[in-house]
Motif scaffolding. Structure first.
Motif, PDB file in Angstrom:
ATOM      1  N   LEU B 459       2.409 -13.587 -11.053  1.00 46.64           N
ATOM      2  CA  LEU B 459       3.107 -12.388 -10.576  1.00 46.64           C
ATOM      3  C   LEU B 459       2.856 -12.196  -9.087  1.00 46.64           C
ATOM      4  N   LEU B 473       6.077  -6.754  -0.337  1.00 44.77           N
ATOM      5  CA  LEU B 473       7.401  -7.270  -0.625  1.00 44.77           C
ATOM      6  C   LEU B 473       7.356  -8.608  -1.355  1.00 44.77           C
ATOM      7  N   ARG B 474       6.188  -9.137  -1.512  1.00 46.76           N
ATOM      8  CA  ARG B 474       6.100 -10.488  -2.026  1.00 46.76           C
ATOM      9  C   ARG B 474       6.378 -10.548  -3.527  1.00 46.76           C
ATOM     10  N   GLY B 475       5.802  -9.638  -4.228  1.00 50.72           N
ATOM     11  CA  GLY B 475       5.902  -9.727  -5.676  1.00 50.72           C
ATOM     12  C   GLY B 475       6.745  -8.601  -6.256  1.00 50.72           C
ATOM     13  N   TRP B 476       6.560  -8.429  -7.502  1.00 52.38           N
ATOM     14  CA  TRP B 476       7.293  -7.369  -8.188  1.00 52.38           C
ATOM     15  C   TRP B 476       6.327  -6.246  -8.505  1.00 52.38           C
ATOM     16  N   PRO B 477       6.382  -5.210  -7.706  1.00 51.27           N
ATOM     17  CA  PRO B 477       5.374  -4.157  -7.849  1.00 51.27           C
ATOM     18  C   PRO B 477       5.311  -3.565  -9.254  1.00 51.27           C
ATOM     19  N   THR B 478       6.451  -3.362  -9.857  1.00 50.94           N
ATOM     20  CA  THR B 478       6.437  -2.738 -11.184  1.00 50.94           C
ATOM     21  C   THR B 478       5.623  -3.577 -12.163  1.00 50.94           C
ATOM     22  N   LEU B 479       5.874  -4.876 -12.112  1.00 50.11           N
ATOM     23  CA  LEU B 479       5.180  -5.759 -13.036  1.00 50.11           C
ATOM     24  C   LEU B 479       3.714  -5.878 -12.663  1.00 50.11           C
ATOM     25  N   GLN B 482       1.895  -2.879 -13.813  1.00 47.66           N
ATOM     26  CA  GLN B 482       1.727  -2.968 -15.261  1.00 47.66           C
ATOM     27  C   GLN B 482       0.535  -3.864 -15.599  1.00 47.66           C
ATOM     28  N   LEU B 483       0.508  -5.010 -14.946  1.00 52.52           N
ATOM     29  CA  LEU B 483      -0.553  -5.965 -15.251  1.00 52.52           C
ATOM     30  C   LEU B 483      -1.916  -5.399 -14.866  1.00 52.52           C
TER      31      LEU B 483
END
Lengths: 138, 1188
Positions: B459, B473-479, B482-483
């Motif tokens: 992620l 901006l690199r990853g998916w903040p929502t995910l 969550q993790l």
């Protein structure tokens, strides 16, 4: 109609994501996120061939029992992902292409805004409306 | 791919469960002999087993056998640690699932233990008896055995132990490899014999081979029908293919599979058709990619099940993908049935579709999918691999949670293998959740946590906050959020609150910008709750797995708006003691900036001021509390690098969502050198954080550095004067003093210095700084530096004091008034009567109504004669002066700074000092003012009268002493006129220069007057006294003639007797008096064109002199004589006679005037030069004529 529409930047970070059902947003996030892998792969293999004639529409990326995920990548490596319901069998390939074309032009309009900084999240009413239309929520 | 058929066909509950899919299987395993390698007994050490196991696998995995026809066959063997006996049930379906060999490893020390080992081995044999061909037992005993296959002497094996055992004493076991090879060989030969047996079987006699779940399907079916026969033959052919493949005959295998496929397709035996296709693929792969084996010996500490589809394969795939075409052509000629590489995946797909038609073949399907994936990876067909793996997810297996986890981890591994990291981490996360799912009978949070942790990289989540990009901006903040939250939960549940705190902190640090305000609040509260169990600290946490969780810091809570270093207070700032500059060569400045770019960058964060060792130095910050509840931040300290710095902890409470709040962090540098300020530490929400500027957003500099100089002393300054109500807060001013002085008054005050520091003061310098010129400054402020120096060194706690003497310097001469007097008044009052002498306005002033008339009238007599006739000139001159002069104010405030420069200790050695200033305000009140002045001849030729118009500018009554004995009393604001007798300026003062200009002459005379005249005043009723000087008095040409000694010396005789000054001369009416006048030139140069004149006049004592005395006297002899030249020291004599006709008092005015000035003098001030000199005999001779 589409249940989720996402725009992904060239660094594979989400620029825009909207789901028809916000409660299941996380699930869609995961789906869209994992399909980036496939897009990347498709784009990589595409590079080997003549890049100029590359088809922007990437076709079906992934399908589950509930959803079908379609992808589309612009020449600037901006990716669009549309999640459709698998039960909606009436949608043909051509119609999916139409959806993407609409999305692409809406995106182009959104980033034409001189105040939009490339790479930022897309926050545009016009784009919202277009996406809502695609999702049939409008 | 997955059709709906599966659902229909697999509706029944499976009676069979080959419930353990072998996820590690590869296509090559179809050709391998399966052996179970199992440690038995309790004594065996894991290490030994691993070591022996590795040796066996290394030597036995691939071996060659020379068969009966002389052809070398390459045989593969697969060693597994576990083999569920149920899997043997599928051995008819696919022979490589059959367990052919058993190798046990055991250790014994006693006979009992040996017996037990033998028993265990036999039990295993019985367990797998259906398929087992041969077995070996490797037994380690306490002593070496003479015969390898027999137990050492005292030990015996039980009678029912019928296995070939290998007895070793230690782990070296030199001939292990040979023994294993022998075992494998025997296995091969048994297999080969079985193969031959099968191949010789009559086609119409073959039995129906069955997959385990099929048994009941065929009950009651006619086995002799044509279809059934074909089915039997097809299945048998396929079975034969399996055996051929295992026996190292891929060509034969391909042939058999191909024909079997044809047969089975005809009878629509889908399951077995799938198996035939798979066999076809497996054989083709074996031929095409012989190296696609798992590299077993590389695995450490792992069960044999855990093969690695890992990286080395992906790396090697460049070599193995789609082997060169001539090669494949050659193979194809040899084996016509072989599948070309692109066909393999297609066939596999077909096989999987066929399997999928049977729900009970789920395990087979799963395994096939994995195998197909591995082939696709080998072929570098990523998308294909992905689609095979995707299929796995749909296969609905009724397997335990543990197996599900295994399935997901394998999926993840494979996804990782071809670079689908996102999918891989998705699968890992699923696996993690399975560990703790409700269906799991024994949830394992530890495992869950570990898998979650492994999912993080996929992620794009790095647990090191430093590596996380600030813009996120690199990853998916929502995910990611969550993790992290799942990690927190897992860490909490597995009983590691420290980890939970860490992850929660990390969440708030890195994901803060992506969270909504509510989420922030919740997260913060959650963190507070979690940290109550274990406080967070900025140290890396090491997990059991050896993984390090880097520290996370709450840099956003509270948010730092600004961070600035503060200079010391001005009076504490160290200043460089200026020393006499050493000569560093001719260049004072170089425009060359070495390494300009880098230097500029480093200089930015370098402070241009200094901090002092041992002094409190401060950093001011502005903090914002973004959370909607009160935030308590304790133990805030500065983080520094470099020299030792003692930070003073600070505790603050920020109100909910409160704006920027100023906080000052202070500390004391304990050493000398460069100090780097990296940030600050906080303790909030139960977490200790190190907030480094480098990691904070919108911080202009990643760090600050400041130079710390050696300790300096500190003083406290006080004065004996009252402080000023308000003073301009200039630099380093610590206190102030104010005083009011009348012009000319003196005062003194004491300055007390107390050493409040810890360093003795060794150096003190006092200086004064003001806007005045140095000369005036020196007059106003005076002190004794020596006195202060004697008090050094000033030890801590002690004080020294010194006295400052003040003198109110004032300009007592008022040029303005003078101007007024000489020009204005004169013009306004044309006194035609006094046409000759042309008196200035002085006489007119006398008539001004005042109660001082008497005093003034006393003077009038002496006034008259002295007034020059050149008032026009003087008025001109004074007009000029008035233009230059500054108008005087009622009071004049002088501001000065008393700078006390001091140093001591290390700071002094290093060349630093401190400066404390006392702000001194002196209010100068006007005391007396001389509004106008003039000179009058005195009664004696050696003196003259300086007549001053003095005004008392104060509101007090004043006594003015203007000579030793004379004094006048003045009311407040009252003007009065005083005559001051002054000795004339002797000629020798002037004669030092031969030729002096008139300007210089005036200056000399002015100084002469100033030095002689002192006006001492005293304010009555107070003790205030002062002294007014006449410095700066201006004199006109005419005045100068009076002020300096006359160059002519007179020798006057009356009736041949010398006249003395003030002498009373009387004569009778009609008496003839001879007046003899001798003139002597005292100058050292000749005087030309002198006119000596004798005039008689009568003084009416009312300001009028009557020169018209024709009727009253008569003179004989010239009363005007021209003296063309009077040599230096030359003499001239003139005599005349006079007869008085009427009685009365007469005066004789004897004067000598020169029409020319000194012609040789350059005419610098032409107006003054043109004026002729007039020298009078002073005082005029008085002759009283007595009446008869």
């Amino acid at each position: 109609m589409a249940v989720c529409v996402a725009v992904i930047g060239k660094d594979n970070s989400p620029k825009y994501i909207r789901c028809s059902d916000e409660t299941a947003a996380l699930q869609f996030h995961y789906k869209v996120h994992t399909s980036i892998d496939i897009i990347e792969e498709k784009l990589n293999t595409g590079n080997k061939m003549a890049a100029d004639v590359r088809e922007l529409f990437l076709g079906l990326l992934f399908s589950t029992e509930e959803h079908k995920i379609f992808g589309y990548a612009t020449n600037t490596k901006i990716k669009f992902i549309v999640v459709l319901q698998s039960t909606n069998a009436s949608l043909r390939d051509n119609e999916v292409r139409m959806i993407f074309r609409k999305l692409h032009s809406a995106y182009a309009n959104a980033v034409c805004n001189p105040f939009y900084v490339p790479g930022d999240q897309i926050q545009s009413k016009g784009f919202d409306t277009a996406v809502m239309e695609i999702m049939g929520v409008s | 791919m997955r059709s709906a058929v599966s659902v229909i066909l697999s509706s029944s509950v499976p009676d069979n469960k080959m419930s353990q899919p072998d996820y590690e299987q590869t296509a090559h395993d179809h050709a391998a002999l399966l052996l179970l390698l199992k440690p038995i007994g309790t004594q065996t050490k894991q290490k030994t087993v691993t070591k022996i196991g590795e040796r066996i696998i290394k030597s036995g995995s691939r071996f060659t056998v020379l068969d009966s026809t002389g052809i070398t066959r390459e045989i593969l063997a697969r060693f597994v640690r576990e083999h569920p006996v149920e899997n043997n049930d599928w051995s008819e379906f696919q022979t490589h699932r059959r367990l052919l060999g058993l190798i046990t490893i055991g250790k014994y020390d006693s006979q009992t233990e040996l017996d037990e080992l033998c028993r265990l081995h036999e039990t295993l044999k019985v367990k797998y008896s259906a398929t087992l061909y041969d077995s070996r037992a490797i037994l380690f005993g306490p002593v070496e055995s003479e015969n390898l296959n027999e137990p050492p002497k005292p030990f015996t094996t039980p009678s029912n132990f019928k296995t070939r055992a290998l007895f070793y004493a230690d782990e070296t076991c030199p001939d292990l490899e040979a023994q294993i090879a022998e075992c494998l060989n025997s296995l091969f030969w048994i297999l080969e014999s079985k193969r031959l047996e099968r191949s010789r079987e009559k086609v119409d006699r073959v039995p129906l081979l069955l997959a385990p779940f099929e048994k009941k399907d065929f009950i009651g079916l006619d086995l002799d029908s044509g279809t059934m026969r074909k089915r039997c033959v097809g299945r048998m052919t396929k079975h034969l293919g399996d055996l051929c493949l295992q026996a190292g005959l891929p060509a034969d295998a391909l042939y058999h599979y191909n024909s079997a496929a044809n047969t089975l397709q005809a009878v629509k035996d889908w399951l077995w058709l799938g198996a035939a296709f798979e066999g076809l693929c497996a054989a083709s792969v074996l031929v095409l990619y012989p190296n696609m084996c798992r590299s077993l010996p590389l695995q450490r500490n792992s069960s044999l099940q855990e093969g690695s589809p890992g990286k080395q394969r992906r790396e090697s795939q460049a070599l193995n993908t789609l082997p060169p075409s001539p090669n494949i052509e050659a193979i194809k000629a040899e084996m016509p049935q072989i599948l070309p590489p692109e066909e393999i995946a297609k066939k596999y797909r077909e096989a999987i579709v066929h399997y999928s038609k049977h729900k009970n073949a789920g395990v087979i399907e799963t395994e096939a999918s994995f195998k197909a994936t591995r082939i696709s990876i080998e072929q570098n067909c990523t998308l294909q691999a992905a689609s095979f793996l995707n299929n796995v997810v749909f296969i609905n297996l009724n397997i335990s949670e543990h197996e599900k986890i295994e399935r997901f981890t394998t999926l993840s591994e494979l996804f990782t293998a071809f670079g689908f990291t996102r999918k891989a981490s998705f699968c890992l996360r699923l696996a993690a959740t399975r560990h703790v799912s409700q269906n799991n009978p024994n949830p394992d949070w530890q495992q869950c946590y570990n898998l979650m942790l492994q999912a993080a990289p996929g992620l794009k989540l790095s647990l090191d906050p430093v590596e996380m990009p600030s813009d996120g901006l690199r990853g998916w903040p929502t995910l990611q959020i969550q993790l992290i939250q799942e990690l927190v939960v897992a860490a909490k549940r597995m009983g590691n609150p420290a980890l939970a705190t860490r992850h929660m902190t990390f969440l708030l640090q890195t994901m803060y910008d992506h969270m909504s305000p509510t989420e922030r609040k919740e997260s913060a509260l959650q963190l507070q709750a979690v940290s109550q169990q274990c406080e967070g600290a900025p140290v890396p946490l090491v997990l059991d797995s050896g993984m390090v969780i880097p520290p996370a810091n709450l840099t956003n809570i509270p948010k730092t708006k600004s961070f600035t270093l503060k200079n010391l207070q001005p009076h504490l700032q160290p200043q460089k003691i200026e020393r006499i500059k050493e000569d560093h060569g001719p260049f004072l400045f170089t425009p060359i900036n070495f390494g300009s770019l880098e230097r500029k960058n480093t200089l930015k964060s370098k402070m241009d001021y200094l901090w002092v060792e041992g002094d409190i130095c401060e950093v001011s910050m502005q903090l914002i509390n973004p959370l909607p509840f009160e935030l308590h931040v304790s133990n805030m300290r500065l983080l520094t690098n470099g020299i030792v710095f003692e930070s003073i902890p600070e505790t603050i409470t920020l109100a909910a969502e409160s704006g920027p709040m100023a906080v000052t962090l202070a500390g004391t540098p304990k050493e000398v050198g460069d100090l780097e300020i990296l940030g600050f530490s906080t303790h909030t929400l139960g977490v200790k954080s190190n907030c480094r500027l480098r990691h904070m957003e919108r911080m202009p500099h990643p760090q600050y550095s400041v130079e710390v100089v050696p300790a300096l002393p500190k003083i406290d300054v006080s004065t004996s004067l009252p402080q000023t109500a308000s003073f301009s807060s200039g630099e380093n001013i610590v206190t102030s003093a104010s005083i009011s002085l009348y012009g000319g008054e003196s005062a003194e005050f004491t300055v007390t210095l107390t050493n409040v520091g810890v360093i003795p003061i060794e150096m003190i310098e006092v200086s004064v700084q003001s806007a005045l010129d140095t000369l005036t400054e020196g007059k106003i402020f005076k002190w004794s530096e020596e006195n202060l120096k004697t008090q050094l060194p000033l030890l801590p706690g002690t004080s020294a004091s010194f006295t400052i003497y003040l003198y109110a310097v004032a300009d007592f001469i008022s040029p303005v008034s003078r101007n007024d007097m000489s020009s204005g008044a004169y013009l306004s009052q044309p006194s035609s009567l006094m046409s000759q002498s042309g008196p200035s306005s002085l006489p007119s002033r006398l008539s001004s109504p005042s109660h001082h008339t008497k005093r003034q009238s006393e003077l009038t007599s002496s006034f008259r004669s002295g007034l020059s006739s050149h008032s026009g000139h003087s008025s001109l001159a004074s007009t000029r002066l008035s233009k230059l002069a500054v108008p005087l104010h009622a009071s004049n405030i002088i501001e000065g700074q008393l700078k006390i420069k001091y140093s001591g200790g290390g700071g002094l050695t290093a060349g630093y000092c401190r400066i404390s200033s006392v702000y001194v305000t002196i209010e100068m009140l006007p005391s007396v003012q001389i509004t106008s002045w003039d000179v009058l001849p005195a009664e004696t030729p050696t003196q003259f009268y300086l007549v001053l118009d003095v005004t008392n500018m104060t509101n007090h009554e004043m006594e003015l002493h203007y000579t030793q004995s004379k004094c006048i009393y003045m009311e407040g604001r009252e003007p009065c006129r005083i005559p001051v007798p002054v000795n004339r300026c002797p000629l020798n003062k002037l004669s030092s220069q031969k030729e002096i200009s008139d300007a210089e002459l005036e200056k000399v005379c002015s100084e002469h007057i100033a030095s002689l005249v002192d006006l001492k005043w005293q304010l009555l009723g107070t003790e205030t006294t002062g002294k007014a000087t006449l410095a700066g008095i201006t004199l006109t040409q005419d005045m100068l003639d009076l002020v300096r000694m006359s160059p002519l010396q007179w020798e006057i005789t009356i009736n041949d007797s010398a006249v003395k000054a003030q002498e009373e001369l009387t004569c009778g009416l009609g008496e003839c008096i001879s007046v003899g006048i001798g003139v002597c030139n005292a100058l050292e140069r000749p005087l030309r064109d002198l006119i000596l004149s004798i005039n008689f006049y009568q003084d009416h004592h009312n300001g009028v002199n009557n020169y018209r005395l024709d009727t009253r006297l008569s003179t004989a002899g010239a009363n005007k004589v021209m003296l063309p030249m009077l040599e230096e020291h030359g003499r001239a004599h003139h005599e005349c006679r006079v007869v008085f006709f009427t009685a009365g008092q007469y005066k004789v005015d004897i004067q000598c005037s020169s029409s020319e000035s000194t012609p040789s003098t350059p005419t610098l001030c032409s107006e003054l030069m043109h004026a002729g000199h007039t020298w009078r005999y002073i005082p005029p001779i008085e002759i009283t004529v007595d009446g008869c």
